[in-house]
Write a protein that holds these residues in place. Structure first.
Motif, PDB file in Angstrom:
ATOM      1  N   TYR A   1     -18.018 -15.521 -68.740  1.00  0.00           N
ATOM      2  CA  TYR A   1     -17.422 -14.468 -69.722  1.00  0.00           C
ATOM      3  C   TYR A   1     -17.822 -14.700 -71.038  1.00  0.00           C
ATOM      4  O   TYR A   1     -18.273 -15.939 -71.595  1.00  0.00           O
ATOM      5  CB  TYR A   1     -15.937 -14.634 -69.746  1.00  0.00           C
ATOM      6  CG  TYR A   1     -15.253 -14.260 -68.469  1.00  0.00           C
ATOM      7  CD1 TYR A   1     -14.895 -12.849 -68.067  1.00  0.00           C
ATOM      8  CD2 TYR A   1     -15.068 -15.485 -67.554  1.00  0.00           C
ATOM      9  CE1 TYR A   1     -14.409 -12.738 -66.900  1.00  0.00           C
ATOM     10  CE2 TYR A   1     -14.569 -14.850 -66.507  1.00  0.00           C
ATOM     11  CZ  TYR A   1     -14.148 -13.777 -65.892  1.00  0.00           C
ATOM     12  OH  TYR A   1     -13.519 -13.336 -64.518  1.00  0.00           O
ATOM     13  N   THR A   2     -17.756 -13.837 -72.005  1.00  0.00           N
ATOM     14  CA  THR A   2     -18.174 -13.866 -73.317  1.00  0.00           C
ATOM     15  C   THR A   2     -17.144 -13.110 -74.130  1.00  0.00           C
ATOM     16  O   THR A   2     -16.477 -12.191 -73.755  1.00  0.00           O
ATOM     17  CB  THR A   2     -19.549 -13.180 -73.948  1.00  0.00           C
ATOM     18  OG1 THR A   2     -19.530 -11.665 -73.341  1.00  0.00           O
ATOM     19  CG2 THR A   2     -20.747 -13.838 -72.704  1.00  0.00           C
TER      20      THR A   2
ATOM     21  N   ALA B   1     -19.173 -16.662 -77.982  1.00  0.00           N
ATOM     22  CA  ALA B   1     -19.378 -18.072 -77.197  1.00  0.00           C
ATOM     23  C   ALA B   1     -19.142 -17.416 -75.605  1.00  0.00           C
ATOM     24  O   ALA B   1     -18.642 -16.354 -75.360  1.00  0.00           O
ATOM     25  CB  ALA B   1     -18.052 -19.005 -77.326  1.00  0.00           C
ATOM     26  N   GLY B   2     -19.932 -18.479 -74.810  1.00  0.00           N
ATOM     27  CA  GLY B   2     -19.916 -18.241 -73.472  1.00  0.00           C
ATOM     28  C   GLY B   2     -18.732 -18.990 -73.004  1.00  0.00           C
ATOM     29  O   GLY B   2     -18.320 -20.080 -73.299  1.00  0.00           O
ATOM     30  N   ILE B   3     -18.072 -18.591 -71.830  1.00  0.00           N
ATOM     31  CA  ILE B   3     -16.794 -19.167 -71.285  1.00  0.00           C
ATOM     32  C   ILE B   3     -16.920 -19.255 -69.781  1.00  0.00           C
ATOM     33  O   ILE B   3     -16.858 -18.140 -69.187  1.00  0.00           O
ATOM     34  CB  ILE B   3     -15.598 -18.385 -71.689  1.00  0.00           C
ATOM     35  CG1 ILE B   3     -15.468 -18.328 -73.229  1.00  0.00           C
ATOM     36  CG2 ILE B   3     -14.329 -19.119 -71.356  1.00  0.00           C
ATOM     37  CD1 ILE B   3     -14.547 -17.127 -73.897  1.00  0.00           C
ATOM     38  N   VAL B   4     -16.946 -20.294 -69.160  1.00  0.00           N
ATOM     39  CA  VAL B   4     -16.595 -20.627 -67.770  1.00  0.00           C
ATOM     40  C   VAL B   4     -15.224 -20.934 -67.538  1.00  0.00           C
ATOM     41  O   VAL B   4     -14.847 -22.213 -67.978  1.00  0.00           O
ATOM     42  CB  VAL B   4     -17.759 -21.486 -67.107  1.00  0.00           C
ATOM     43  CG1 VAL B   4     -17.333 -21.890 -65.737  1.00  0.00           C
ATOM     44  CG2 VAL B   4     -18.974 -20.913 -67.269  1.00  0.00           C
ATOM     45  N   LEU B   5     -14.296 -20.326 -66.766  1.00  0.00           N
ATOM     46  CA  LEU B   5     -12.895 -20.450 -66.832  1.00  0.00           C
ATOM     47  C   LEU B   5     -12.401 -21.479 -65.638  1.00  0.00           C
ATOM     48  O   LEU B   5     -11.613 -22.396 -65.848  1.00  0.00           O
ATOM     49  CB  LEU B   5     -12.118 -19.365 -66.768  1.00  0.00           C
ATOM     50  CG  LEU B   5     -11.984 -18.192 -67.752  1.00  0.00           C
ATOM     51  CD1 LEU B   5     -11.496 -17.187 -67.369  1.00  0.00           C
ATOM     52  CD2 LEU B   5     -11.409 -19.039 -68.924  1.00  0.00           C
ATOM     53  N   ASP B   6     -13.121 -21.690 -64.772  1.00  0.00           N
ATOM     54  CA  ASP B   6     -13.108 -22.706 -63.626  1.00  0.00           C
ATOM     55  C   ASP B   6     -14.359 -23.457 -63.394  1.00  0.00           C
ATOM     56  O   ASP B   6     -15.100 -23.218 -62.356  1.00  0.00           O
ATOM     57  CB  ASP B   6     -12.523 -21.991 -62.343  1.00  0.00           C
ATOM     58  CG  ASP B   6     -12.128 -22.978 -61.334  1.00  0.00           C
ATOM     59  OD1 ASP B   6     -12.055 -24.154 -61.577  1.00  0.00           O
ATOM     60  OD2 ASP B   6     -11.598 -22.601 -60.177  1.00  0.00           O
TER      61      ASP B   6
END
Length: 282
Positions: free
Chosen positions: A6-7, A21-26
């Motif tokens: 996600y961004t 920012a880039g986001i990896v939740l799991d």
């Protein structure tokens, strides 16, 4: 294996600007090399990876396109802003980072404030250390050029006017070498102002980590607020504007709880907006 990245933009100003920012939740299934590959592919200043923790509510790891860093304010704000939008997350949370265990507060309206470490003040530099990188004659001599950290160590560089701040065109190769020699993440240049209710306008340069300039930086502005608390004026709250020179105006708020001259707690925060999702193969 396909991974959703996600961004989101953190520290937005009136629904615009901010820092992405880039986001990896799991991210529990990812190796360190997977995380670095994703961060490099995304090409954002930082990508954050969220995992479970046996010490806190969440564990967060931060990678630039070049390397892992201990902490990133704007990526943390973006992550919890995204979880608020996706899952209605609000309340107080504890996060595990390489900088230690830190508190994050998510308001019902989505504003995120994150705790930083109490400040550490390091070396003071002569303006001439920037010779070749920046115009040394634009340095404001009434305030010290000093390295300060509330999680990441930056050199705080006072500039004599907002006009000169906006005109700066750093030599990023020389600055990266300076940052390497001094053992800092970057240079946080600022000029004091009273425009728009802000305390200072800022620019942040971290070419050593492949980030020539960032439009909003939480940890750097936390360090700046603590610096101003010591050298300029003691306030419970400081508001900064950043990214103006990049066309990405951003607003960063720092709150300080202090007893006399002792800073007991410092938090940084602002608004964030989710911007999309990208699927990557690892």
């Amino acid at each position: 294996m396909k991974i959703d990245v996600y961004t989101a933009n953190a520290f937005c100003h009136e629904g615009m600007g901010g820092n992405g920012a880039g986001i990896v939740l799991d991210a529990g299934c990812l190796s360190r090399s997977d995380k670095q590959h994703i961060a490099t592919t995304m090409g954002l200043s930082e990508t954050v990876f969220v995992c479970s923790s046996d010490k806190a509510d969440f564990s967060l790891e931060y990678f630039t396109p070049a390397a892992e860093v201990e902490l990133c304010g704007h990526a943390t704000i973006a992550t919890f802003g995204l979880m608020h939008v996706r899952n209605g997350l609000s309340g107080r949370f504890l996060i595990e980072t390489l900088s230690g265990l830190l508190e994050v507060v998510v308001g019902n309206e989505g504003r995120v404030m994150m705790q930083q470490r109490t400040p550490e003040f390091y070396d003071v530099y002569a303006p001439e250390v920037f010779a070749g990188c920046l115009p040394a004659e634009w340095v404001m001599t009434e305030l010290p050029v000093q390295a300060v950290s509330t999680g990441l160590k930056d050199i705080l560089l006072p500039v004599d006017s907002v006009e000169h701040l906006r005109q700066m065109k750093p030599d990023f190769g020389l600055m990266a070498e300076l940052n390497r020699r001094q053992g800092v993440v970057g240079v946080h240049a600022f000029a004091l102002t009273k425009e728009g209710g802000y305390v200072a306008e800022c620019r942040n340069f971290a070419p050593l980590y492949d980030i020539d300039e960032e439009s909003a930086t939480g940890t750097s502005n936390c360090a700046l607020a603590c610096y101003l608390h010591r050298y300029v004026a003691k306030r419970p709250e400081y508001r900064f504007v950043q990214g103006v020179s990049m066309g990405q105006t951003s607003e960063i708020v720092v709150s300080i709880d202090a007893i006399d001259d002792h800073i007991a707690k410092v938090m940084v925060g602002g608004e964030s907006i989710p911007t999309g999702v990208r699927q990557l193969e690892v």
